[in-house]
Design a protein around this motif. Structure first.
Motif, PDB file in Angstrom:
ATOM      1  N   GLN A  47     -35.539 -50.359  19.693  1.00 34.58           N
ATOM      2  CA  GLN A  47     -35.664 -51.677  19.062  1.00 34.58           C
ATOM      3  C   GLN A  47     -36.871 -51.730  18.140  1.00 34.58           C
ATOM      4  OE1 GLN A  47     -35.302 -55.151  21.503  1.00 34.58           O
ATOM      5  NE2 GLN A  47     -33.589 -54.347  22.698  1.00 34.58           N
ATOM      6  N   LYS A 105     -36.804 -52.205  14.061  1.00 34.19           N
ATOM      7  CA  LYS A 105     -37.648 -53.190  13.381  1.00 34.19           C
ATOM      8  C   LYS A 105     -38.359 -52.549  12.192  1.00 34.19           C
ATOM      9  CE  LYS A 105     -41.358 -56.530  14.350  1.00 34.19           C
ATOM     10  NZ  LYS A 105     -40.611 -57.756  14.014  1.00 34.19           N
ATOM     11  N   ARG A 159     -35.810 -52.021   9.367  1.00 40.02           N
ATOM     12  CA  ARG A 159     -35.471 -53.261   8.665  1.00 40.02           C
ATOM     13  C   ARG A 159     -36.591 -53.710   7.751  1.00 40.02           C
ATOM     14  NH1 ARG A 159     -33.294 -57.995  12.330  1.00 40.02           N
ATOM     15  NH2 ARG A 159     -32.844 -58.803  10.273  1.00 40.02           N
ATOM     16  N   PHE A 198     -22.901 -52.604  12.797  1.00 41.65           N
ATOM     17  CA  PHE A 198     -23.701 -53.578  13.554  1.00 41.65           C
ATOM     18  C   PHE A 198     -23.311 -53.593  15.025  1.00 41.65           C
ATOM     19  CE2 PHE A 198     -23.854 -55.395   9.194  1.00 41.65           C
ATOM     20  CZ  PHE A 198     -25.223 -55.345   9.017  1.00 41.65           C
ATOM     21  N   PHE A 230     -29.416 -54.256  22.434  1.00 44.13           N
ATOM     22  CA  PHE A 230     -29.222 -55.627  21.995  1.00 44.13           C
ATOM     23  C   PHE A 230     -27.966 -56.200  22.659  1.00 44.13           C
ATOM     24  CE2 PHE A 230     -31.631 -53.989  18.263  1.00 44.13           C
ATOM     25  CZ  PHE A 230     -32.671 -54.900  18.282  1.00 44.13           C
ATOM     26  N   GLU A 247     -27.042 -61.051  20.004  1.00 42.50           N
ATOM     27  CA  GLU A 247     -28.163 -60.616  19.162  1.00 42.50           C
ATOM     28  C   GLU A 247     -27.656 -59.743  18.015  1.00 42.50           C
ATOM     29  OE1 GLU A 247     -31.921 -60.411  22.302  1.00 42.50           O
ATOM     30  OE2 GLU A 247     -30.473 -58.767  22.241  1.00 42.50           O
ATOM     31  N   ILE A 303     -28.035 -60.441  14.001  1.00 43.01           N
ATOM     32  CA  ILE A 303     -28.585 -59.461  13.064  1.00 43.01           C
ATOM     33  C   ILE A 303     -27.611 -59.222  11.920  1.00 43.01           C
ATOM     34  CG2 ILE A 303     -29.243 -57.035  12.792  1.00 43.01           C
ATOM     35  CD1 ILE A 303     -30.318 -57.163  15.674  1.00 43.01           C
ATOM     36  N   GLU A 342     -27.502 -61.801   9.150  1.00 45.37           N
ATOM     37  CA  GLU A 342     -28.640 -61.834   8.234  1.00 45.37           C
ATOM     38  C   GLU A 342     -28.401 -60.962   6.999  1.00 45.37           C
ATOM     39  OE1 GLU A 342     -32.089 -60.776  10.408  1.00 45.37           O
ATOM     40  OE2 GLU A 342     -31.911 -62.418  11.854  1.00 45.37           O
ATOM     41  N   TYR A 343     -27.377 -60.117   7.042  1.00 42.64           N
ATOM     42  CA  TYR A 343     -27.060 -59.238   5.923  1.00 42.64           C
ATOM     43  C   TYR A 343     -25.899 -59.829   5.117  1.00 42.64           C
ATOM     44  CZ  TYR A 343     -29.941 -55.471   7.863  1.00 42.64           C
ATOM     45  OH  TYR A 343     -30.994 -54.711   8.319  1.00 42.64           O
TER      46      TYR A 343
END
Length: 280
Positions: free
Chosen positions: A52, A56, A59, A73, A84, A88, A92, A95-96
């Protein structure tokens, strides 16, 4: 006679290449230190917390240049990965922005990502990526940890087969990310727009600027926010991206080996029982 002459010439050419080996290999590859990883060895597993943290870093630092087009994903929520939850992973993905279509009018359109989508590339094509990076093409992260490795040579690769050493990729990525130096050694010329890195396999300079610095990415679990730790975390994440089913592979391999040992033992004792007193 002609066939014999051809054979002699072939052997001479092979011998020439063998003898020329030290000359061709005069440029010594960089020494890559072996690192300690949670996924090392036949029973190693990924550390979800480290994955994780590595995600991060990808990203916030790497995804602006490097794609990861073979990772979906949904993989983020699968067993043996970053750990995740499905919710979650959905958040994520949302967000794309991904391109989809065509719609009823024949046009392509953009929408938020879903679990079935793969991570979108930061550039529409290779030419755009090169134009934005001074002619250099940032490699895709999906399989990089398996495609990049330091040359171990003989007899190291023989020992690696017995010790189950398969972490050459993460070791090299870690060495590369921590191998930048502000000043090149005397006698080494660094071209304009290049950076010196003593661990880069292709040469000692590369176009990628040092991507990591102290306290660049905020960790909330108390892990040190250092270049060394960042490099370890993102290298581990890249290993997972390249081999997300590593844990399952090791479990299956262990079961197969256990079965073969038990089965072989049964065959041996059966043979001894049946044929021990039979004359041959």
């Amino acid at each position: 006679m002609k066939r014999m002459v051809g054979t002699v010439r072939t052997l001479a050419a092979v011998a020439g290449l063998v003898l020329a080996g030290p000359v061709l290999a005069a440029g010594e590859p960089p020494h890559i230190e072996k690192q300690q990883w949670s996924f090392s060895g036949p029973f190693g597993t990924y550390d979800p917390a480290q994955l994780q943290r590595g995600f991060k870093i990808y990203r916030e630092v790497c995804s602006g240049c490097h794609s990861m087009r073979f990772v979906a994903f949904r993989n983020l929520a699968q067993p043996g990965g970053p750990g995740f939850s499905e919710e979650e992973a959905k958040a994520i993905a949302a967000e794309y922005t991904v391109e989809d279509g065509p719609n009823d009018d024949g046009d392509m359109y953009e929408r938020p990502g879903i679990l079935a989508d793969h991570f979108p590339s930061p550039f529409p094509n290779e030419q755009a990526a090169r134009a934005a990076n001074g002619g250099a093409y940032p490699p895709d992260f999906s399989l990089l940890a398996k495609a990049r490795a330091a040359h171990r040579g003989f007899p190291n690769f023989v020992f690696d087969a017995f010790t189950q050493y398969q972490e050459q990729g993460p070791d090299y990525i870690y060495a590369l990310l921590t191998g930048y130096e502000e000043e090149a050694p005397e006698g080494v010329e660094v071209p304009v727009g290049q950076y010196y890195n003593h661990s880069f396999l292709a040469a000692n300079t590369l176009a990628m600027a040092p991507p990591l610095s102290e306290e660049l990415v905020e960790y909330t679990d108390g892990t040190p926010m250092t270049v060394d730790q960042y490099a370890r975390d993102v290298a581990a994440f890249m290993m997972w991206a390249a081999e997300p089913h590593l844990e399952d592979r090791k479990k299956i391999g262990f079961r197969v080996m256990a079965f073969l040992i038990i089965f072989g033992s049964l065959l041996y004792f059966t043979k001894q029982k049946i044929w021990r007193n039979v004359d041959h």
